[in-house]
Design an enzyme around this catalytic site. Structure first.
Site, PDB file in Angstrom:
ATOM      1  CG  ASP A   1      -2.051  -0.945   1.120  1.00 11.82           C
ATOM      2  OD1 ASP A   1      -2.674  -1.201  -0.077  1.00 11.82           O
ATOM      3  OD2 ASP A   1      -2.775  -1.562   1.888  1.00 11.82           O
TER       4      ASP A   1
ATOM      5  CE1 TYR B   1      -9.261  -3.997   6.595  1.00 12.35           C
ATOM      6  CE2 TYR B   1      -8.600  -5.300   4.775  1.00 12.35           C
ATOM      7  CZ  TYR B   1      -9.153  -5.343   5.905  1.00 12.35           C
ATOM      8  OH  TYR B   1      -9.442  -6.458   6.636  1.00 12.35           O
TER       9      TYR B   1
END
Length: 652
Positions: free
Chosen positions: A309, A394
């Protein structure tokens, strides 16, 4: 509420400090220099625009009023050809210092552009094979379909070498505001070449019923709200106890500098604690430098899923504009961030960083039973420095904490929506939890890596691994009750990869042998891990090669200014072996020198029914605690509590 801004779009003035955040003018200047050098065309994009931080010795030598040379590292990508390059621009002198082409096969790809999300969706939906596969599943109207732009990873497939790729799973929605992860289209993956703008391979493992039940979590879909929740107010009538002077933050005895960049998000520089008349350095730099999210499903349609990420998607660019009362509560100071968009132009993210104080319960207390049960106690307060980033399904909250007893801690809070796949209702899976009929939430991990550039009392640090050990019963331990500690110096880079051991109470002590406390021992801070499973992918697997940092809880490496990230500069589609995996080869001495400590941590998530349709926060983190850094409890001078802050008595 107060509002502070770390950067300014005012007419350009020279930076006052080498670690000042980038300004809009500096970002614009970098692009202008590259344009003047003929490095920018119509197809040029700017996946990364980052400050080129000077080495720690240059920073420590800086004095107020000294001139500052500001440099920016720029990664460029030609979206028409796929060619990428890296440039170093001096925006003070307005000159291009260095420029090199990147080799996609060996260097890896630059991180994803925001515009490529939409590009991927368009390419997939235009592909005849994908449209036919969707029609076989009874789906011909694709207006509410989402072709998710997911990082491709690296699996040694010959025809993927050198390509700029994404892999796309497909999700449905009942409406534009619907939760797409409630309706995954099973067994279908489109592999996309972003430069050629086509699907190069379609994986279709067979039709699976698409889960029909909606996964709405908004108030209007979840029934009447509770009516028995009364207001909770946090007030500081005299204002907060911290001050913010540009990027310089002071609170209690702490002083540090704030920064925010596109890749890591929040960065803390020069974290120091006042001890008497001195500000004593603890960390030169602290950040969360990577986060991997590998999934556990072995099915060919899903066995490639592992996101980086920070390195692939960019934590900072995906940060939220925070809102008072929702994301932060109390007497808040916000700090804006100035980043570069895909075109290399500055854009301001308002309220990127939140700063506030929290009461955290009891700090210390004693009831003196020998003095008429006299009670003395102090409550603990901490300073919270945080931001939140949304990465696809998320949402992650990143929280740095400073405590009055000299502790530094970090906490990551994961929330948002589960990644999902489809199955026959009731069939279940050994690799996932069925959270709704036919809807699987795969097992996965969140593996963060903190970069901690140690600097206790200036530098020359050493790391020891400290275990608690039992002593054998014998003449020196006749009743078998004795235990002690065993400290192992991490002396060479080849020994720098370490694993936590909760049974031994294992922790890692960072010390400065050249600075002694009043007992004649080296001043130290101890890294206290909250140990969990390391990377669960098999050794030698493609994921393990690319996420090598997560195969150990701790890495200790020699500080080098070019060592930025635990998985290398360009992990997108990189085969692995960069970063700490390369720096941990034997041969570099690690004692009494400048060190970087890399700490891997995070939860192994086995989803629960309670995690659907939106997940309550799941927390993880670590602490750095002073261990002989101070000569006694540094919080002795706190005033007694009254409830109003005046400091004379407690309430009955």
């Amino acid at each position: 509420m107060t509002s502070q801004t770390a950067t300014s779009t005012a007419p350009r003035t020279p930076a006052a400090h080498p670690l000042d955040p980038l300004t809009a003018d500096e970002i614009a200047a970098a692009r202008e220099v590259l344009e003047a050098e003929g490095k920018v065309t119509e197809g040029t994009r700017f996946p990364l625009v980052l400050p080129d931080e000077p080495d720690r010795h240059t920073v420590l030598a800086h004095r107020d009023g000294h001139p500052v040379d500001r440099r920016i590292r720029v990664t460029l990508l030609d979206t028409r050809t796929g060619r990428a390059a890296e440039a170093l621009v001096d925006v003070t002198a307005r000159v291009l210092l260095a420029y090199r082409d990147l080799d996609a096969a060996s260097d890896g790809q630059p991180p994803l552009l925001f515009e490529e999300y939409e590009t991927c969706d368009e390419i997939v939906k235009a592909d005849p094979g994908w449209r036919a596969a969707m029609a076989e599943r009874g789906i011909t109207d694709t207006s509410l379909v989402i072709a998710a732009p997911l990082a491709a990873g690296h699996f040694g497939v010959a025809d993927e070498s050198g390509r700029r790729m994404l892999r796309s799973l497909t999700f449905l929605r009942c409406s534009e505001s619907d939760n797409p992860f409630a309706h995954p289209v099973g067994g279908l993956v489109a592999e996309v070449d972003l430069v050629e703008r086509r699907v190069i391979r379609l994986i279709d493992t067979g039709i699976v019923p698409t889960p029909a039940e909606c996964g709405r979590y908004e108030a209007e879909f979840t029934g009447p709200a509770r009516t028995d929740l009364r207001p909770l107010e946090i007030r500081q009538p005299q204002g907060p106890s911290f001050t913010l002077d540009g990027p310089v933050l002071r609170w209690q005895n702490w002083r540090l500098r704030l920064d925010f960049n596109a890749r890591e998000g929040l960065v803390l520089h020069q974290i120091a604690h006042r001890d008497g008349e001195r500000h004593r350095l603890v960390l030169h730099r602290a950040s969360i430098a990577e986060m991997a999210v590998p999934y556990a499903e072995p099915d060919p349609a899903r066995n490639w899923v592992c996101y980086l990420d920070a390195g692939e998607y960019l934590l900072g660019r995906n940060a939220n504009a925070l809102r008072l009362g929702c994301d932060c509560l109390g007497e808040i100071a916000y700090v804006d961030a100035v980043l570069a968009d895909d075109l290399g132009r500055p854009e301001t993210l308002p309220n990127a960083i939140c700063i506030h104080e929290e009461d955290t319960g009891l700090l210390w207390k004693h009831t003196n039973i020998f003095d008429n049960f006299a009670v003395d106690s102090r409550r603990s307060r901490r300073l919270v420095i945080s931001y939140i980033a949304t990465l696809g399904n998320y949402d992650y909250g990143f929280y740095w904490y400073l405590y009055q007893d000299g502790t530094i801690a970090f906490e990551a809070k994961a929330t948002g929506l589960l990644q999902t796949s489809a199955a026959e209702a009731g069939a279940g899976s050994p690799y996932a939890t069925e959270v709704a009929p036919g809807l699987l939430a795969p097992f996965h991990q969140h593996l963060f890596c903190a970069r901690l550039d140690a600097g206790l009392d200036g530098g020359g640090n050493t790391v020891e691994e400290v275990d608690v050990v039992r002593l054998p019963t014998g003449p020196d331990n006749p009743r078998g009750n004795a235990f002690t500690t065993r400290a192992t110096v991490i002396a060479d880079s080849g020994d720098g990869g370490r694993t936590a051991d909760p049974a031994a109470g294992r922790r890692w002590r960072i010390s400065n042998r050249g600075a002694l406390n009043r007992m004649g021992q080296p001043v130290a801070y101890t890294l206290v891990p909250a140990a969990g499973p390391l990377l669960l992918s098999q050794p030698g697997s493609p994921v393990a090669e690319r996420v090598a940092y997560a195969t150990r809880h701790l890495w200790v490496t020699r500080y080098r200014p070019e060592r930025h990230y635990p998985d290398g500069d360009y992990p997108n589609q990189h085969p692995g072996g960069a970063g700490v995996a390369a720096w941990a080869r034997p041969g570099e001495a690690l004692e009494d020198t400048d060190l970087t400590v890399w700490h891997s941590f995070g939860p192994t998530h086995l989803p629960r029914l309670e995690d659907w349709p939106v997940m309550p926060v799941d927390s993880c983190g670590f602490a750095l605690r002073p261990s002989g850094f101070f000569d006694r409890n540094p919080a002795l001078d706190l005033p007694r509590e009254t409830g109003d802050g005046s400091g004379t008595h407690c309430h009955a």
